[in-house]
Design a protein around this motif. Structure first.
Motif, PDB file in Angstrom:
ATOM      1  N   HIS A  57       0.694  -1.156  -0.032  1.00  0.00           N
ATOM      2  CA  HIS A  57      -0.046  -0.139   0.161  1.00  0.00           C
ATOM      3  C   HIS A  57       0.876   1.264  -0.364  1.00  0.00           C
ATOM      4  O   HIS A  57       0.761   2.325  -0.868  1.00  0.00           O
ATOM      5  CB  HIS A  57      -1.131  -0.295   1.003  1.00  0.00           C
ATOM      6  N   ALA A  78      -9.658  -4.901  -4.121  1.00  0.00           N
ATOM      7  CA  ALA A  78     -10.154  -4.202  -3.499  1.00  0.00           C
ATOM      8  C   ALA A  78     -10.222  -2.970  -4.017  1.00  0.00           C
ATOM      9  O   ALA A  78     -10.786  -1.614  -3.816  1.00  0.00           O
ATOM     10  CB  ALA A  78      -9.621  -4.146  -1.408  1.00  0.00           C
ATOM     11  N   ARG A  85     -11.729  -4.738   5.633  1.00  0.00           N
ATOM     12  CA  ARG A  85     -11.922  -6.549   5.768  1.00  0.00           C
ATOM     13  C   ARG A  85     -10.917  -7.770   5.826  1.00  0.00           C
ATOM     14  O   ARG A  85     -11.733  -8.176   6.306  1.00  0.00           O
ATOM     15  CB  ARG A  85     -11.841  -6.420   4.289  1.00  0.00           C
ATOM     16  N   MET A  97      -6.120   2.316  -4.308  1.00  0.00           N
ATOM     17  CA  MET A  97      -7.253   1.672  -3.029  1.00  0.00           C
ATOM     18  C   MET A  97      -7.376   2.379  -2.058  1.00  0.00           C
ATOM     19  O   MET A  97      -7.561   3.185  -1.617  1.00  0.00           O
ATOM     20  CB  MET A  97      -5.197   1.365  -2.481  1.00  0.00           C
ATOM     21  N   PRO A  98      -7.988   1.480  -1.384  1.00  0.00           N
ATOM     22  CA  PRO A  98      -8.650   1.477  -0.582  1.00  0.00           C
ATOM     23  C   PRO A  98      -7.972   1.815   0.879  1.00  0.00           C
ATOM     24  O   PRO A  98      -7.212   1.889   0.866  1.00  0.00           O
ATOM     25  CB  PRO A  98      -9.378   0.313   0.218  1.00  0.00           C
ATOM     26  N   GLU A 155     -10.104   0.589   6.190  1.00  0.00           N
ATOM     27  CA  GLU A 155     -10.650   0.213   5.839  1.00  0.00           C
ATOM     28  C   GLU A 155     -10.494  -1.098   5.264  1.00  0.00           C
ATOM     29  O   GLU A 155     -10.932  -1.974   4.906  1.00  0.00           O
ATOM     30  CB  GLU A 155     -11.253   0.842   4.680  1.00  0.00           C
ATOM     31  N   PHE A 156      -9.658  -1.464   4.726  1.00  0.00           N
ATOM     32  CA  PHE A 156      -8.858  -2.443   4.067  1.00  0.00           C
ATOM     33  C   PHE A 156      -8.204  -3.886   5.328  1.00  0.00           C
ATOM     34  O   PHE A 156      -8.795  -4.852   5.305  1.00  0.00           O
ATOM     35  CB  PHE A 156      -7.371  -2.279   3.230  1.00  0.00           C
ATOM     36  N   LEU A 197      -5.816  -6.623  -0.954  1.00  0.00           N
ATOM     37  CA  LEU A 197      -5.605  -5.064  -1.685  1.00  0.00           C
ATOM     38  C   LEU A 197      -5.927  -5.136  -2.955  1.00  0.00           C
ATOM     39  O   LEU A 197      -6.305  -4.237  -3.675  1.00  0.00           O
ATOM     40  CB  LEU A 197      -3.477  -4.526  -0.606  1.00  0.00           C
TER      41      LEU A 197
END
Length: 367
Positions: free
Chosen positions: A119, A217, A249, A240-241, A245-246, A214
């Motif tokens: 990320h 998403a 999940r 990416m989120p 938030e990731f 990832l």
């Protein structure tokens, strides 16, 4: 590197984790001084020669890799703050229980660490902060109008536009492909060299799950162009989120993690029938190889979790989940008066003015 930083890093040797997760010690390294990553990696115990070489050759990339690791560990602590295990990973926690126990908690830590690295690198690429990468690939598919994005918009620049029926693919997408590729080469080094061992197989699988989730998403982020806010044309790019938030999940995957067994240097999980199925249960029990399509996005673990109530919880803040966090040992409540902004008003232009109010705050701590 300053002598004080070297001394601090040498002190970590006393608490050095197993080589399997020694790269996590980078989260404690000081990166404020320029060009320090080669020295940092040279002094971190247990790094493989390949990891040290990547540090030396890619100092700017390593800086964002460390940032992603720190973000992952911080997010882990926040996600589990109201559970019995609160993601205690600060040294000397790294390398001790639960990470040397191949539990579902360890599975989560590996997955979120791998995803955190990807990320951070992917976002740094799209912002032009890393010389070796740029914007992510522009999608080539024709899609319908995008759903509203919960993410903040960024100015669309960079990629070659691709027309669709409702918008134009343009802008600068997050380069998750680069983030995953570099992260895989660095993070997976040790376990790839021990890929016949069950624990390394588990680690590699969970790392892949974090990176794959990832990438899957990623969503669309769009910006309208036109006079007075009209949407004459719309450009969109892939993002990416937000990482928290990731993490939520991934926490769902943690709760559904699968217990696996080792057989002939391969990991398998037994898939049991759903509740309510009648008849002979063994008819519905099947063994799935961890590498199968059904398991590609599932976290796995080898050992049951330890008893976290055996770990000292005295003085731990437990908020509104004290019964579980304090393991039935009770808790105490403190009250204090704090100042906080209130009655805020927007003053044209452009300031927000608030008054200061007193508020009674209650905090709970385990006995």
């Amino acid at each position: 590197m300053h002598s004080s930083h070297l001394f601090a890093l040498l002190c970590l040797l006393v608490w050095a984790p197993t080589p399997t997760n020694s790269w996590w010690l980078l989260s404690k390294a000081d990166t404020s001084a320029p060009n320090t990553s080669p020295i940092l990696c040279k002094n971190v115990p247990g790094l493989t020669p390949q990891q040290k070489r990547m540090c030396h050759d890619n100092p700017n990339v390593i800086k964002y890799l460390i940032s992603g690791l720190r973000s992952a560990l911080h997010t882990c602590e926040y996600t589990f703050q109201r559970e019995a295990w609160n993601c205690t990973l600060t040294l000397p926690g790294v390398g001790t229980s639960p990470l040397q126990i191949a539990s579902r908690e360890s599975a989560y830590v590996y997955a979120i660490s791998a995803a955190g690295v990807s990320h951070s690198l992917a976002r740094a690429c799209s912002k032009g902060l890393i010389d070796d990468c740029g914007c992510g690939e522009t999608p080539q598919t024709i899609e319908s109008a995008p759903t509203p994005s919960p993410y903040y918009s960024r100015t669309a620049t960079g990629s070659q536009p691709v027309s669709t029926s409702d918008f134009v693919w343009a802008g600068c997408s997050d380069n998750v492909k680069f983030g995953n590729a570099f992260g895989r080469k660095f993070v997976d080094q040790y376990d790839r060299q021990h890929a016949t061992e069950p624990r390394s197989q588990m680690n590699l699988h969970n790392n892949r799950v974090g990176r794959r989730l990832l990438a899957n998403a990623m969503g669309r982020e769009c910006k309208c162009h036109g006079v007075s806010g009209s949407c004459v044309t719309k450009t969109c790019w892939k993002v990416m989120p937000k990482f928290d938030e990731f993490a939520n999940r991934l926490h769902e995957k943690y709760q559904l993690a699968k217990l696996v067994t080792n057989n002939d240097q391969k990991l398998f999980v037994r898939s049991t029938p759903p509740s309510g199925v009648s008849g002979r249960t063994e008819r519905y029990v099947k063994t799935l190889e961890v590498s199968s399509k059904q398991m590609r996005n599932e976290l796995i673990y080898l050992d049951e979790s330890p008893n976290y109530c055996a770990i000292g919880v005295k003085d731990r803040e437990c908020a509104d989940n004290c019964h579980n966090i304090c393991c039935g040992r009770g808790w105490r409540t403190t009250r204090e008066i704090v100042d906080e902004p209130c009655h805020c008003q927007f003053v044209w232009c452009c300031e927000v003015k608030c008054k200061t109010c007193k508020k009674l705050v209650e905090r709970n701590f385990c006995l």
